[in-house]
Design a protein around this motif. Structure first.
Motif, PDB file in Angstrom:
ATOM      1  N   HIS A   1       0.830  -1.207   0.000  1.00 33.84           N
ATOM      2  CA  HIS A   1       0.000   0.000   0.000  1.00 33.84           C
ATOM      3  C   HIS A   1       0.868   1.263   0.000  1.00 33.84           C
ATOM      4  N   GLU A   2       1.918   1.270   0.794  1.00 32.47           N
ATOM      5  CA  GLU A   2       2.801   2.441   0.885  1.00 32.47           C
ATOM      6  C   GLU A   2       3.515   2.697  -0.433  1.00 32.47           C
ATOM      7  N   GLN A   3       3.894   1.615  -1.138  1.00 29.73           N
ATOM      8  CA  GLN A   3       4.563   1.775  -2.429  1.00 29.73           C
ATOM      9  C   GLN A   3       3.604   2.391  -3.447  1.00 29.73           C
ATOM     10  N   ILE A   4       2.371   1.906  -3.469  1.00 30.14           N
ATOM     11  CA  ILE A   4       1.387   2.449  -4.390  1.00 30.14           C
ATOM     12  C   ILE A   4       1.124   3.914  -4.082  1.00 30.14           C
ATOM     13  N   GLN A   5       1.015   4.261  -2.813  1.00 31.63           N
ATOM     14  CA  GLN A   5       0.800   5.662  -2.428  1.00 31.63           C
ATOM     15  C   GLN A   5       1.943   6.546  -2.920  1.00 31.63           C
ATOM     16  N   GLN A   6       3.181   6.072  -2.757  1.00 31.21           N
ATOM     17  CA  GLN A   6       4.351   6.846  -3.175  1.00 31.21           C
ATOM     18  C   GLN A   6       4.388   6.990  -4.689  1.00 31.21           C
ATOM     19  N   LEU A   7       4.080   5.912  -5.408  1.00 27.93           N
ATOM     20  CA  LEU A   7       4.033   5.973  -6.869  1.00 27.93           C
ATOM     21  C   LEU A   7       2.955   6.952  -7.332  1.00 27.93           C
ATOM     22  N   GLU A   8       1.775   6.864  -6.727  1.00 29.49           N
ATOM     23  CA  GLU A   8       0.682   7.773  -7.074  1.00 29.49           C
ATOM     24  C   GLU A   8       1.051   9.225  -6.798  1.00 29.49           C
ATOM     25  N   LYS A   9       1.691   9.468  -5.670  1.00 31.26           N
ATOM     26  CA  LYS A   9       2.108  10.834  -5.324  1.00 31.26           C
ATOM     27  C   LYS A   9       3.042  11.388  -6.401  1.00 31.26           C
TER      28      LYS A   9
ATOM     29  N   LEU B   1      11.507  -0.536  -5.076  1.00 27.98           N
ATOM     30  CA  LEU B   1      11.171  -1.343  -6.243  1.00 27.98           C
ATOM     31  C   LEU B   1      12.337  -1.345  -7.223  1.00 27.98           C
ATOM     32  N   SER B   2      12.299  -2.270  -8.166  1.00 24.78           N
ATOM     33  CA  SER B   2      13.305  -2.252  -9.223  1.00 24.78           C
ATOM     34  C   SER B   2      12.927  -1.171 -10.234  1.00 24.78           C
ATOM     35  N   VAL B   3      13.901  -0.773 -11.032  1.00 25.64           N
ATOM     36  CA  VAL B   3      13.646   0.203 -12.085  1.00 25.64           C
ATOM     37  C   VAL B   3      12.609  -0.364 -13.053  1.00 25.64           C
ATOM     38  N   GLU B   4      12.714  -1.650 -13.373  1.00 19.39           N
ATOM     39  CA  GLU B   4      11.786  -2.286 -14.303  1.00 19.39           C
ATOM     40  C   GLU B   4      10.355  -2.271 -13.751  1.00 19.39           C
ATOM     41  N   GLU B   5      10.196  -2.591 -12.478  1.00 14.94           N
ATOM     42  CA  GLU B   5       8.867  -2.567 -11.863  1.00 14.94           C
ATOM     43  C   GLU B   5       8.276  -1.153 -11.899  1.00 14.94           C
ATOM     44  N   THR B   6       9.116  -0.175 -11.614  1.00 12.59           N
ATOM     45  CA  THR B   6       8.674   1.218 -11.598  1.00 12.59           C
ATOM     46  C   THR B   6       8.283   1.681 -13.000  1.00 12.59           C
TER      47      THR B   6
END
Length: 73
Positions: A11-19, A42-47
């Motif tokens: 959840h925290e990763q998704i929040q950071q990506l969304e931000k 996360l990896s660069v590829e995942e991001t």
């Protein structure tokens, strides 16, 4: 993005990506992707995959073609 990958993101990763997507850049450059990936654990590829998926989702919601490069861009 597959449902499997979405399920593996915290959840925290998704929040950071969304931000980052909403407040900084919908199309981050290579350096920004590296920094965001590091920030999210996360990896660069995942991001990169997440941003590609999120852009397609956003473009569809805006009534634009799923892929960039149209005359509307």
């Amino acid at each position: 993005m597959t449902d499997e990958m979405m399920m593996t993101l915290k959840h925290e990763q998704i929040q950071q990506l969304e931000k980052n997507f909403l407040n900084f850049s919908k199309n981050p450059d290579e350096l920004q992707i590296i920094l965001i990936a590091s920030e999210c654990g996360l990896s660069v590829e995942e991001t990169e995959k997440w941003f590609k998926w999120r852009n397609a989702y956003w473009r569809k919601a805006e009534g634009l073609p799923a892929e960039a490069g149209s005359v509307l861009d």
